[in-house]
Motif scaffolding. Structure first.
Motif, PDB file in Angstrom:
ATOM      1  N   ASP A   1       0.794  -1.228   0.000  1.00 31.41           N
ATOM      2  CA  ASP A   1       0.000   0.000   0.000  1.00 31.41           C
ATOM      3  C   ASP A   1       0.828   1.282   0.000  1.00 31.41           C
ATOM      4  O   ASP A   1       0.273   2.366  -0.119  1.00 31.41           O
ATOM      5  N   GLU A   2       2.140   1.166   0.113  1.00 30.95           N
ATOM      6  CA  GLU A   2       3.001   2.337   0.020  1.00 30.95           C
ATOM      7  C   GLU A   2       3.595   2.382  -1.390  1.00 30.95           C
ATOM      8  O   GLU A   2       4.425   1.554  -1.762  1.00 30.95           O
TER       9      GLU A   2
ATOM     10  N   GLN B   1      -2.851  -2.277  -3.780  1.00 27.80           N
ATOM     11  CA  GLN B   1      -2.633  -1.581  -2.509  1.00 27.80           C
ATOM     12  C   GLN B   1      -3.553  -2.042  -1.388  1.00 27.80           C
ATOM     13  O   GLN B   1      -3.371  -1.625  -0.250  1.00 27.80           O
TER      14      GLN B   1
ATOM     15  N   ASP C   1       2.919  -7.161   1.320  1.00 22.84           N
ATOM     16  CA  ASP C   1       2.968  -6.495   2.625  1.00 22.84           C
ATOM     17  C   ASP C   1       1.872  -7.101   3.492  1.00 22.84           C
ATOM     18  O   ASP C   1       0.899  -7.658   2.985  1.00 22.84           O
TER      19      ASP C   1
ATOM     20  N   GLN D   1       0.221  -5.469   6.504  1.00 20.58           N
ATOM     21  CA  GLN D   1      -0.842  -4.537   6.890  1.00 20.58           C
ATOM     22  C   GLN D   1      -1.130  -3.609   5.720  1.00 20.58           C
ATOM     23  O   GLN D   1      -0.346  -2.725   5.394  1.00 20.58           O
TER      24      GLN D   1
ATOM     25  N   ALA E   1      -4.055  -1.171   3.337  1.00 20.61           N
ATOM     26  CA  ALA E   1      -4.914  -0.021   3.615  1.00 20.61           C
ATOM     27  C   ALA E   1      -6.244  -0.414   4.244  1.00 20.61           C
ATOM     28  O   ALA E   1      -6.805   0.328   5.063  1.00 20.61           O
TER      29      ALA E   1
ATOM     30  N   THR F   1       7.536  -6.732   5.155  1.00 21.76           N
ATOM     31  CA  THR F   1       6.728  -5.982   6.126  1.00 21.76           C
ATOM     32  C   THR F   1       7.574  -5.359   7.215  1.00 21.76           C
ATOM     33  O   THR F   1       8.723  -5.756   7.432  1.00 21.76           O
TER      34      THR F   1
ATOM     35  N   ASN G   1       4.731   6.108  13.226  1.00 23.41           N
ATOM     36  CA  ASN G   1       3.818   6.515  12.166  1.00 23.41           C
ATOM     37  C   ASN G   1       2.532   5.693  12.181  1.00 23.41           C
ATOM     38  O   ASN G   1       2.450   4.640  12.815  1.00 23.41           O
ATOM     39  N   LYS G   2       1.521   6.167  11.498  1.00 24.75           N
ATOM     40  CA  LYS G   2       0.188   5.544  11.562  1.00 24.75           C
ATOM     41  C   LYS G   2       0.214   4.110  11.028  1.00 24.75           C
ATOM     42  O   LYS G   2      -0.557   3.266  11.487  1.00 24.75           O
ATOM     43  N   GLU G   3       1.103   3.831  10.036  1.00 24.22           N
ATOM     44  CA  GLU G   3       1.179   2.480   9.476  1.00 24.22           C
ATOM     45  C   GLU G   3       1.698   1.477  10.486  1.00 24.22           C
ATOM     46  O   GLU G   3       1.376   0.290  10.436  1.00 24.22           O
ATOM     47  N   LYS G   4       2.498   1.953  11.442  1.00 22.15           N
ATOM     48  CA  LYS G   4       3.127   1.045  12.390  1.00 22.15           C
ATOM     49  C   LYS G   4       2.470   1.084  13.772  1.00 22.15           C
ATOM     50  O   LYS G   4       2.808   0.287  14.645  1.00 22.15           O
TER      51      LYS G   4
END
Length: 253
Positions: free
Chosen positions: A8-9, A34, A55, A57, A59, A80, A239-242
């Protein structure tokens, strides 16, 4: 070899695609997705690729939801930032588990494993799945680190270390007694050698001990602000992803 990337990145996906094509010029990236939904749609309607880089996690949820909707018959390499899903990865066609930030060497090694697995089946030889699982499962980790200071060698017990961090291109140890030491290993090497239950890689600069955490609070843009029991040179933000992975890691005690 036809390869699909589920990431998703966009920047990471592009970098990964460039690495893959640089290592396997004859490969084709036949799709980049994504989300869980777009991946399920593509894999349900299209031809199964030879390999998927995925990946965990995404979106709209964890990638393992894809396997509940689509029968994936090709090998999967999980790339990941999270190291707590190794067993799930192994159960879902995982042949390797590459932690971000990954290098070209990491991807090369993962592709080598895929080639070896393919050769195993061509030779009608069953791969040693127990050995594969042992490689995927995190170890208990190092118990001490060797440092050199004042022309002498000594060891620092891992239990005495509050965090590791990078400063001026050098890797430092910060102990609970506020003593600091330079160490020769990179932060990536240290992350792989310590217990993933005890230490968490917050970002590219910091690897922190669970026992050093004082409090965590929400921050702007769905980030988390982490305060430790001793002062850090920088503000510690997740960060929000982690953030979900970090909170899950804190709960697993």
């Amino acid at each position: 070899m036809n390869i699909i990337i589920v990431e998703d990145e966009l920047k990471t996906a592009k970098s990964l695609a460039n690495m893959i094509l640089g290592l396997k010029p004859n490969a084709k990236i036949t799709g980049q997705y994504q989300s869980v939904a777009s991946s399920v749609s593509a894999l349900s309607e299209g031809t199964m690729p030879d390999l998927i880089f995925m990946d965990i996690q995404l979106a709209d949820g964890l990638c393992f939801e894809i396997f509940k909707s689509v029968k994936i018959t090709c090998p999967v390499i999980f790339c990941t930032a999270y190291d707590e899903y190794t067993l799930d990865a192994f159960k879902n066609n995982g042949v390797d588990y590459v932690l971000k930030p990954f290098s070209k060497q990491d991807i090369q090694e993962a592709l080598r494993k895929v080639d070896e697995l393919k050769n195993f089946f061509q030779q009608k030889t069953i791969p040693d799945l127990g050995d594969l699982l042992s490689k995927l499962t995190p170890s208990s980790g190092k118990t001490s680190f060797l440092i050199f200071q004042n022309q002498k060698y000594r060891t620092i017990n891992v239990e005495d270390i509050a965090f590791f961090y990078i400063r001026h291109d050098a890797t430092w140890i910060m102990c609970f007694d506020k003593q600091q030491y330079v160490i020769s290993q990179s932060l990536d090497q240290i992350t792989q050698s310590v217990s993933s239950l005890q230490f968490f890689r917050l970002n590219r600069q910091y690897l922190i001990n669970f026992k050093a955490i004082k409090e965590v609070e929400p921050y702007f843009l769905r980030k988390l602000y982490v305060r430790l029991v001793i002062e850090t040179p920088d503000k510690l933000l997740v960060n929000k992803e982690k953030s979900h992975s970090f909170l899950s890691w804190m709960e697993e005690r």
